[in-house]
Design a protein around this motif. Structure first.
Motif, PDB file in Angstrom:
ATOM      1  N   SER A   8       0.825  -1.203   0.000  1.00  0.00           N
ATOM      2  CA  SER A   8       0.000   0.000   0.000  1.00  0.00           C
ATOM      3  C   SER A   8       0.854   1.246   0.000  1.00  0.00           C
ATOM      4  O   SER A   8       1.817   1.358   0.763  1.00  0.00           O
ATOM      5  N   LYS A   9       0.491   2.185  -0.861  1.00  0.00           N
ATOM      6  CA  LYS A   9       1.136   3.498  -0.879  1.00  0.00           C
ATOM      7  C   LYS A   9       0.108   4.629  -0.796  1.00  0.00           C
ATOM      8  O   LYS A   9       0.486   5.789  -0.785  1.00  0.00           O
ATOM      9  N   ARG A  10      -1.162   4.285  -0.768  1.00  0.00           N
ATOM     10  CA  ARG A  10      -2.209   5.289  -0.922  1.00  0.00           C
ATOM     11  C   ARG A  10      -2.474   6.033   0.374  1.00  0.00           C
ATOM     12  O   ARG A  10      -2.730   5.429   1.412  1.00  0.00           O
ATOM     13  N   THR A  11      -2.424   7.356   0.295  1.00  0.00           N
ATOM     14  CA  THR A  11      -2.747   8.180   1.457  1.00  0.00           C
ATOM     15  C   THR A  11      -4.069   8.887   1.197  1.00  0.00           C
ATOM     16  O   THR A  11      -4.324   9.393   0.101  1.00  0.00           O
ATOM     17  N   LEU A  12      -4.913   8.891   2.188  1.00  0.00           N
ATOM     18  CA  LEU A  12      -6.257   9.450   2.075  1.00  0.00           C
ATOM     19  C   LEU A  12      -6.200  10.937   2.401  1.00  0.00           C
ATOM     20  O   LEU A  12      -5.883  11.326   3.520  1.00  0.00           O
ATOM     21  N   LEU A  13      -6.487  11.788   1.402  1.00  0.00           N
ATOM     22  CA  LEU A  13      -6.476  13.236   1.596  1.00  0.00           C
ATOM     23  C   LEU A  13      -7.858  13.663   2.089  1.00  0.00           C
ATOM     24  O   LEU A  13      -8.750  13.983   1.305  1.00  0.00           O
ATOM     25  N   TRP A  14      -8.013  13.684   3.394  1.00  0.00           N
ATOM     26  CA  TRP A  14      -9.308  13.830   4.075  1.00  0.00           C
ATOM     27  C   TRP A  14      -9.492  15.292   4.478  1.00  0.00           C
ATOM     28  O   TRP A  14      -8.869  15.777   5.407  1.00  0.00           O
ATOM     29  N   ASP A  15     -10.364  16.001   3.787  1.00  0.00           N
ATOM     30  CA  ASP A  15     -10.512  17.436   4.018  1.00  0.00           C
ATOM     31  C   ASP A  15     -11.065  17.730   5.415  1.00  0.00           C
ATOM     32  O   ASP A  15     -11.923  16.991   5.927  1.00  0.00           O
ATOM     33  N   TRP A  16     -10.606  18.837   5.994  1.00  0.00           N
ATOM     34  CA  TRP A  16     -11.008  19.178   7.361  1.00  0.00           C
ATOM     35  C   TRP A  16     -12.509  19.427   7.486  1.00  0.00           C
ATOM     36  O   TRP A  16     -13.095  19.238   8.563  1.00  0.00           O
ATOM     37  N   THR A  17     -13.171  19.828   6.390  1.00  0.00           N
ATOM     38  CA  THR A  17     -14.608  20.088   6.455  1.00  0.00           C
ATOM     39  C   THR A  17     -15.407  18.808   6.725  1.00  0.00           C
ATOM     40  O   THR A  17     -16.544  18.883   7.209  1.00  0.00           O
ATOM     41  N   LEU A  18     -14.832  17.657   6.431  1.00  0.00           N
ATOM     42  CA  LEU A  18     -15.513  16.401   6.720  1.00  0.00           C
ATOM     43  C   LEU A  18     -15.602  16.172   8.224  1.00  0.00           C
ATOM     44  O   LEU A  18     -16.606  15.649   8.726  1.00  0.00           O
ATOM     45  N   THR A  19     -14.572  16.558   8.934  1.00  0.00           N
ATOM     46  CA  THR A  19     -14.606  16.496  10.404  1.00  0.00           C
ATOM     47  C   THR A  19     -15.658  17.464  10.939  1.00  0.00           C
ATOM     48  O   THR A  19     -16.451  17.111  11.821  1.00  0.00           O
ATOM     49  N   ARG A  20     -15.688  18.658  10.369  1.00  0.00           N
ATOM     50  CA  ARG A  20     -16.671  19.675  10.801  1.00  0.00           C
ATOM     51  C   ARG A  20     -18.108  19.192  10.633  1.00  0.00           C
ATOM     52  O   ARG A  20     -18.963  19.414  11.491  1.00  0.00           O
ATOM     53  N   ASP A  21     -18.385  18.503   9.497  1.00  0.00           N
ATOM     54  CA  ASP A  21     -19.760  18.150   9.142  1.00  0.00           C
ATOM     55  C   ASP A  21     -20.148  16.723   9.523  1.00  0.00           C
ATOM     56  O   ASP A  21     -21.301  16.331   9.337  1.00  0.00           O
ATOM     57  N   HIS A  22     -19.210  15.961  10.044  1.00  0.00           N
ATOM     58  CA  HIS A  22     -19.430  14.523  10.197  1.00  0.00           C
ATOM     59  C   HIS A  22     -20.660  14.187  11.032  1.00  0.00           C
ATOM     60  O   HIS A  22     -21.500  13.362  10.629  1.00  0.00           O
ATOM     61  N   ASP A  23     -20.810  14.796  12.193  1.00  0.00           N
ATOM     62  CA  ASP A  23     -21.862  14.387  13.125  1.00  0.00           C
ATOM     63  C   ASP A  23     -23.258  14.756  12.658  1.00  0.00           C
ATOM     64  O   ASP A  23     -24.249  14.256  13.207  1.00  0.00           O
ATOM     65  N   THR A  24     -23.376  15.620  11.651  1.00  0.00           N
ATOM     66  CA  THR A  24     -24.689  16.043  11.158  1.00  0.00           C
ATOM     67  C   THR A  24     -24.970  15.543   9.738  1.00  0.00           C
ATOM     68  O   THR A  24     -25.954  15.965   9.126  1.00  0.00           O
ATOM     69  N   THR A  25     -24.129  14.642   9.222  1.00  0.00           N
ATOM     70  CA  THR A  25     -24.246  14.201   7.826  1.00  0.00           C
ATOM     71  C   THR A  25     -24.268  12.677   7.771  1.00  0.00           C
ATOM     72  O   THR A  25     -23.216  12.022   7.790  1.00  0.00           O
ATOM     73  N   PRO A  26     -25.466  12.063   7.684  1.00  0.00           N
ATOM     74  CA  PRO A  26     -25.563  10.596   7.723  1.00  0.00           C
ATOM     75  C   PRO A  26     -24.742   9.884   6.649  1.00  0.00           C
ATOM     76  O   PRO A  26     -24.094   8.866   6.932  1.00  0.00           O
ATOM     77  N   ALA A  27     -24.750  10.398   5.410  1.00  0.00           N
ATOM     78  CA  ALA A  27     -23.988   9.727   4.348  1.00  0.00           C
ATOM     79  C   ALA A  27     -22.499   9.743   4.648  1.00  0.00           C
ATOM     80  O   ALA A  27     -21.785   8.781   4.352  1.00  0.00           O
ATOM     81  N   LEU A  28     -22.040  10.815   5.252  1.00  0.00           N
ATOM     82  CA  LEU A  28     -20.628  10.909   5.604  1.00  0.00           C
ATOM     83  C   LEU A  28     -20.282   9.943   6.728  1.00  0.00           C
ATOM     84  O   LEU A  28     -19.198   9.342   6.738  1.00  0.00           O
ATOM     85  N   GLN A  29     -21.212   9.744   7.644  1.00  0.00           N
ATOM     86  CA  GLN A  29     -20.998   8.754   8.702  1.00  0.00           C
ATOM     87  C   GLN A  29     -20.877   7.346   8.117  1.00  0.00           C
ATOM     88  O   GLN A  29     -20.053   6.540   8.556  1.00  0.00           O
ATOM     89  N   GLU A  30     -21.699   7.045   7.102  1.00  0.00           N
ATOM     90  CA  GLU A  30     -21.595   5.745   6.436  1.00  0.00           C
ATOM     91  C   GLU A  30     -20.253   5.610   5.712  1.00  0.00           C
ATOM     92  O   GLU A  30     -19.660   4.530   5.672  1.00  0.00           O
ATOM     93  N   THR A  31     -19.779   6.706   5.150  1.00  0.00           N
ATOM     94  CA  THR A  31     -18.494   6.694   4.456  1.00  0.00           C
ATOM     95  C   THR A  31     -17.356   6.385   5.413  1.00  0.00           C
ATOM     96  O   THR A  31     -16.491   5.554   5.123  1.00  0.00           O
ATOM     97  N   THR A  32     -17.333   7.038   6.552  1.00  0.00           N
ATOM     98  CA  THR A  32     -16.257   6.774   7.509  1.00  0.00           C
ATOM     99  C   THR A  32     -16.341   5.336   8.035  1.00  0.00           C
ATOM    100  O   THR A  32     -15.315   4.679   8.231  1.00  0.00           O
TER     101      THR A  32
END
Length: 284
Positions: A8-32
């Motif tokens: 594996s060499k792949r690094t996940l470029l996880w934008d900070w806005t996903l952390t901001r919106d995570h708890d209020t966004t069901p689809a994003l919770q499924e993604t994580t």
């Protein structure tokens, strides 16, 4: 230098806005939540979010985090404390692996002068590496245009290697984006030439490509460029590329240059087709 999971060499470029919106966004919770399955496929080596702090919503917590000193602000006050805390947490998380620290993201555009960057590198950043042998420093990562190339040339040329005094980074940080009108084949050729040329020019350092994308608006061009370049980067003869990440894992297009076709998430926060492939939820 042990840096990533086998194959594996792949690094996940996880934008900070996903952390901001995570708890209020069901689809994003499924993604994580889906990342646990992805981890079992060994497709993802690490995560980074252009910040000093680890995204708390990502699970499992043993996925390596790569903190970033993005600007001079991360070298002062509370941000500096967070950087030190993230490094300490990574040192404790896995005693056998390197703790990789990214530095200055496209400094030529901040702008941060080469002279100021060198001063901060010598007085604040190099002491991090001196404090623990497992800390590995990534050079500033500049844009792959003429301005970025001039900045990185000047920075790297100014670093000393004199006996025991080695100011050079452990890893060369690079970015690459295609031009919007390039075909997939043209973009692939340009990316390969850029990576190989930069590495050869600076003395054969290992490389982390911390931002990478096709900017064509044609989804077929983006898909072919992304998948074909990933295959090339993961070939054994490119062992000098230790990690790379496609931009980006975020819900909204970052700016007018970035292509909507290259998004890893849709606006709801669910994986796109490209994202599903990238994290290993789809067969290669």
């Amino acid at each position: 230098m042990e840096m990533a999971r086998p194959s594996s060499k792949r690094t996940l470029l996880w934008d900070w806005t996903l952390t901001r919106d995570h708890d209020t966004t069901p689809a994003l919770q499924e993604t994580t939540a889906s990342l646990a399955k992805s981890l079992s496929s060994h497709r993802i080596a690490s995560i980074t979010n252009w910040n000093a702090w680890r995204p708390p919503e990502l699970n499992p917590a043993d996925l390596p985090f790569r903190p970033m000193i993005r600007t001079r602000a991360q070298l002062e006050g509370g941000e500096w404390d967070v950087i030190r805390g993230s490094i300490d947490a990574e040192l404790q998380r896995d005693p056998s692996s390197a703790v990789v620290v990214h530095t200055f993201d496209e400094p030529e555009r901040i702008p941060l002068s080469v002279d100021d960057a060198l001063r901060l590198w010598r007085t604040r950043i190099l002491p991090l590496r001196q404090s623990h042998q497992r800390i590995k420093l990534v050079s500033p990562a500049c844009a792959s245009d003429a301005q970025g190339s001039r900045w990185l040339d000047a920075f790297m040329d100014a670093l000393s290697l004199d006996g025991e005094r080695d100011e050079r980074p452990d890893i060369l940080g690079l970015h690459f984006y295609t031009m919007p009108d390039q075909t997939a084949e043209q973009g692939l050729a340009a990316a390969k030439a850029y990576f190989e040329g930069r590495r050869a020019g600076f003395g054969m350092f290992p490389v982390i490509v911390s931002e990478l994308a096709c900017t064509s608006r044609d989804p077929a061009v983006v898909d072919r460029f992304t998948r074909d370049l990933a295959r090339w980067l993961e070939e054994p003869k490119q062992e000098w590329v230790v990690e790379y990440g496609f931009f980006g894992v975020l819900r909204e297009v970052a700016d007018g240059f970035v292509s909507p076709a290259a998004q890893m998430l849709d606006q709801k926060g669910a994986w796109t087709g490209l994202g599903t492939w990238w994290v290993g939820l789809e067969e290669e």
